[in-house]
Scaffold this motif. Structure first.
Motif, short mmCIF file in Angstrom:
data_model
loop_
_atom_site.label_atom_id
_atom_site.label_comp_id
_atom_site.label_asym_id
_atom_site.label_seq_id
_atom_site.Cartn_x
_atom_site.Cartn_y
_atom_site.Cartn_z
N SER A 40 -5.16 -1.73 -1.99
CA SER A 40 -4.46 -1.99 -3.25
C SER A 40 -4.48 -3.49 -3.56
O SER A 40 -4.92 -4.30 -2.76
N GLU A 41 -4.00 -3.83 -4.76
CA GLU A 41 -4.06 -5.21 -5.22
C GLU A 41 -3.15 -6.12 -4.41
O GLU A 41 -2.08 -5.72 -3.96
N THR A 42 -3.60 -7.36 -4.28
CA THR A 42 -2.81 -8.40 -3.64
C THR A 42 -2.46 -9.43 -4.71
O THR A 42 -2.83 -9.27 -5.88
N ALA A 55 -1.44 -5.31 6.86
CA ALA A 55 -1.08 -6.41 5.96
C ALA A 55 -1.27 -7.77 6.64
O ALA A 55 -1.81 -8.70 6.03
N CYS A 110 0.34 -10.09 0.33
CA CYS A 110 0.54 -8.66 0.09
C CYS A 110 1.93 -8.42 -0.47
O CYS A 110 2.93 -8.75 0.17
N PRO A 111 2.03 -7.82 -1.66
CA PRO A 111 3.34 -7.55 -2.25
C PRO A 111 4.03 -6.37 -1.55
O PRO A 111 3.44 -5.71 -0.70
N LYS A 142 5.36 -2.85 -0.56
CA LYS A 142 4.72 -1.52 -0.52
C LYS A 142 3.20 -1.59 -0.58
O LYS A 142 2.53 -0.62 -0.92
N TRP A 143 2.62 -2.74 -0.22
CA TRP A 143 1.18 -2.90 -0.23
C TRP A 143 0.55 -1.91 0.74
O TRP A 143 1.01 -1.70 1.85
N LYS A 144 -0.52 -1.29 0.29
CA LYS A 144 -1.33 -0.40 1.12
C LYS A 144 -2.76 -0.91 1.11
O LYS A 144 -3.22 -1.47 0.10
N GLU A 145 -3.46 -0.69 2.20
CA GLU A 145 -4.84 -1.14 2.30
C GLU A 145 -5.64 -0.66 1.10
O GLU A 145 -5.57 0.50 0.71
#
Length: 187
Positions: free
Chosen positions: A174-176, A154, A166-167, A169-172
């Motif tokens: 996924s949406e930002t 992140a 990055c919100p 629980k952001w994972k590589e």
């Protein structure tokens, strides 16, 4: 006072790495991402489990362009002795900083005043030497190195994509989010 967003302060310390004693300064933390993990003391209980876990993620962190350092207020000599006598620590190949001068834990605000020990703290430092993540735990709570990997992902994403965040629980992949007035009250 938070150390987030500040540049690593000057220091010089001796360290143990792969059978050798080496000198480490703030300059070692520039030019690549740095993971710095403070722990209270060698020859203890939770600490070797954490450092072994960090070793298990070391190749992944290196592939991500990060160098790893552990640090305590023990000496580099003590690190060598621990490395030679502990099965868990014997696996460690990253740099183990010894700082009996207490400079480094004081600079990162994890020094336990009057005790000469560091709190359990994890710091992610960007290639410019600026602290992007600070995570402090009570002594009895061990860290999970896989979480450090996710936080580094992140931090690298935000660093490489100005204007995006990055919100939770952001994972590589996924949406930002792109903060703007249009998002206010809509999340």
């Amino acid at each position: 006072m938070s150390v987030i967003g500040t540049t690593v302060k000057p220091f010089t310390a001796q360290a143990y790495k792969n059978g050798e004693f080496v000198e480490v300064t703030e300059e070692n933390f520039k030019g690549q991402w740095t993971i710095l993990c403070f722990y209270p003391a060698d020859f203890t209980f939770v600490c070797p489990t954490e450092l072994e876990d960090l070793q298990e993620e070391y190749d992944t962190l290196k592939e991500m362009g990060a160098e790893v350092y552990s640090a305590s207020t023990d000496t580099h000599f003590t690190h060598k002795a621990w490395h030679e006598t502990s099965d868990a620590i014997g696996k460690v190949t990253y740099t183990m900083i010894g700082d009996p001068s207490l400079t480094l834990p004081a600079n990162f605000e994890v020094l336990r005043e009057g005790q000469g020990l560091a709190d359990r703290g994890t710091f992610i430092i960007d290639p410019d030497g600026v602290i992007q993540v600070a995570d402090i735990h009570a002594e009895g709570i061990g860290r999970d190195a896989s979480v450090i990997v996710e936080k580094l992902k992140a931090a690298q994403y935000v660093h490489n994509n100005p204007g995006e965040v990055c919100p939770a629980k952001w994972k590589e992949g996924s949406e930002t989010l792109k903060p703007s007035i249009d998002l206010v009250g809509k999340i």
